[in-house]
Scaffold this motif. Structure first.
Motif, short mmCIF file in Angstrom:
data_model
loop_
_atom_site.label_atom_id
_atom_site.label_comp_id
_atom_site.label_asym_id
_atom_site.label_seq_id
_atom_site.Cartn_x
_atom_site.Cartn_y
_atom_site.Cartn_z
N ARG A 1 0.91 -150.42 32.03
CA ARG A 1 0.72 -151.88 31.85
C ARG A 1 2.04 -152.62 32.07
O ARG A 1 2.09 -153.65 32.75
N THR B 1 -0.93 -162.32 32.50
CA THR B 1 -1.24 -161.32 31.48
C THR B 1 -1.81 -160.08 32.14
O THR B 1 -2.44 -160.15 33.20
N ASN C 1 -3.87 -156.47 30.77
CA ASN C 1 -4.43 -155.68 29.68
C ASN C 1 -5.08 -154.42 30.25
O ASN C 1 -5.74 -154.48 31.28
#
Length: 464
Positions: free
Chosen positions: A69, A80, A82
């Protein structure tokens, strides 16, 4: 015990041993990627070590996926990232990677200061608004979805300059090699022509005093996830007015008014930081070598070496430390003023000496920090902003204390009446760092230097 019994017992032990091993591992059935409207999946998978069909240890699964990640975050393509695990059975999983893409194309007016930093403009240039640059900047950081970049810049004001640059998609199937090409033109009327007592001295004029043309090509290669290297070949031509040559005959040496040369440089980077925007864990190693002047007709003949090592250490309970060791050496000792680089440019400075430029042929620098995380939150603004590239707002703040030590070696310090060259200089202070989205870091420091000067210094940086 019979041979049959021995074989039967061995089979049972092997069977249950394998079952125990299987229970400790999971099989990756598939990897799913979501949210990549423009970015090609292969660009994301380039950063991922886990592959479909892998068997992963349950005990280390979380750490392995977190490492992947962070590597995706460090592409600077996403707001972002995830990574989640969907359990298909007790021994089979799917890995789901969900990203939120940045706004890749930006075109906006720019307005900023021409001085080295806001502190020099505020304290030394008396907040003179004529020393500003304005214009238009446009950039596409993911032109074809392959992490290729196009940049166009047209700026006017105190230092007019124009630039066009393009970084190609990866040239090979392994996604490791690429080429960047660019051209830059800069024109100065008022310009710094020397340093005196470790301060830049400017000559003011309404006529052109310097023109610079810079053409460059850079071949870069990634080796694995953390190593990269690049080779640059460039051509530079600089022309100055006769007044500048008279005021400082060493600007190009021998009172020349023109300097042209080819440059070849090599750089190696090993970057294992957790976050390139604002690292808290890991380390960074860099090395570079440059040769100015490749042809007999070039006006510069200079060789330089530089190296740096930075380590980031989480101490626990929201405390973090880091230190950086940097150094540079160059030959010959007698160099043009334009190529003489000491401390005071970019981030190569002892904090507390932001108003000074210390020229020299060699320097060493140690920077240390101790930080405390005040808060670190991500705000969801979907109710107020519908543009997905802006409705996720990360914000973090860190209290920061620091001590820096530097040394610049200058064989010709008498030429600019330097007070700070050839001696150890130190600076210390406290500050506040604020980190937010699109790689923006704001800093406010209160510093004390070895001259007994105390000041508040500001900085806003954006790391790509």
């Amino acid at each position: 015990m019979s041979k049959f019994s021995l074989f039967f017992l061995f089979g049972l032990l092997t069977h249950f041993g394998c079952l125990g091993y299987a229970q400790d591992s999971v099989y990756v059935r598939q990897i799913l990627i979501k949210g990549n409207t423009r970015t090609k999946a292969k660009i994301i998978m380039r950063e991922v070590a886990v592959r479909e069909g892998d068997s992963l240890n349950k005990a280390t699964l979380t750490d392995v996926l977190e490492t992947d990640r962070r590597k995706i975050v460090n592409t600077n393509l996403f707001i972002t990232v995830n990574i989640a695990v969907a359990e298909v059975s007790s021994t089979v999983i799917d890995v789901e990677i969900e990203v939120k893409e940045r706004l890749y194309f930006v075109a906006y007016p720019v307005f900023y200061l021409a001085d080295r930093n806001i502190n020099e403009w505020w304290y030394e240039r008396r907040r003179d608004l004529s020393r500003t640059i304005f214009g238009v900047y446009s950039r596409h950081s993911n032109l074809t979805g392959n992490n290729d970049q196009l940049k166009l810049r047209a700026e006017f004001g105190f230092v007019p300059n124009f630039e066009v640059a393009y970084s190609t998609p990866y040239l090979d199937k392994e996604l490791t090699k690429r080429i960047s090409l660019g051209a830059l033109y800069v024109m100065n009327k008022t310009m710094a022509y020397r340093t005196w007592q470790d301060k830049l001295q400017f000559f003011q004029s309404e006529a052109r005093q310097r023109e610079r043309l810079y053409l460059y090509s850079v071949f870069s290669q990634r080796k694995g996830f953390y190593q990269s290297q690049q080779l640059e070949l460039s051509y530079t031509q600089v022309q100055i007015g006769d007044t500048i040559a008279a005021l400082n005959p060493d600007y190009f040496l021998h009172a020349r008014q023109k300097q042209s040369y080819f440059l070849a440089s090599y750089a190696y980077i090993y970057d294992k930081r957790d976050n390139r925007q604002y690292a808290l864990d890991g380390y960074l190693i860099s090395f570079s070598a440059a040769k100015y002047g490749l042809l007999p007709t070039d006006n510069v003949n200079l060789f330089s070496l530089a190296a740096a090592y930075t380590q980031y250490i989480p101490l626990g309970k929201k405390f973090y430390a880091n230190y950086s060791l940097r150094g540079r050496m160059s030959l010959p000792q007698k160099q043009p003023f334009l190529q003489t680089l000491g401390l005071g440019y970019r981030n190569d400075l002892v904090r507390g000496y932001e108003l000074y430029v210390i020229d020299g042929q060699q320097y060493g620098l140690l920077k240390t920090n101790l930080k405390y995380n005040l808060f670190n939150r991500t705000f969801d603004l979907k109710r107020y902003l519908k543009i997905k590239q802006f409705n996720t707002f990360p914000l973090a703040a860190y209290l920061n204390s620091f001590i820096d030590v530097g040394y610049v070696r200058n064989r010709y310090s008498a030429l600019n009446n330097s007070r700070l060259a050839n001696k150890l200089i130190t600076g210390a202070g406290i500050g506040l760092d604020v980190v937010t989205f699109y790689n923006v870091v704001g800093r406010v420091n209160y510093s004390l230097n070895g001259l007994g000067e105390r000041r508040v210094f500001f900085a806003v940086t954006r790391d790509f």
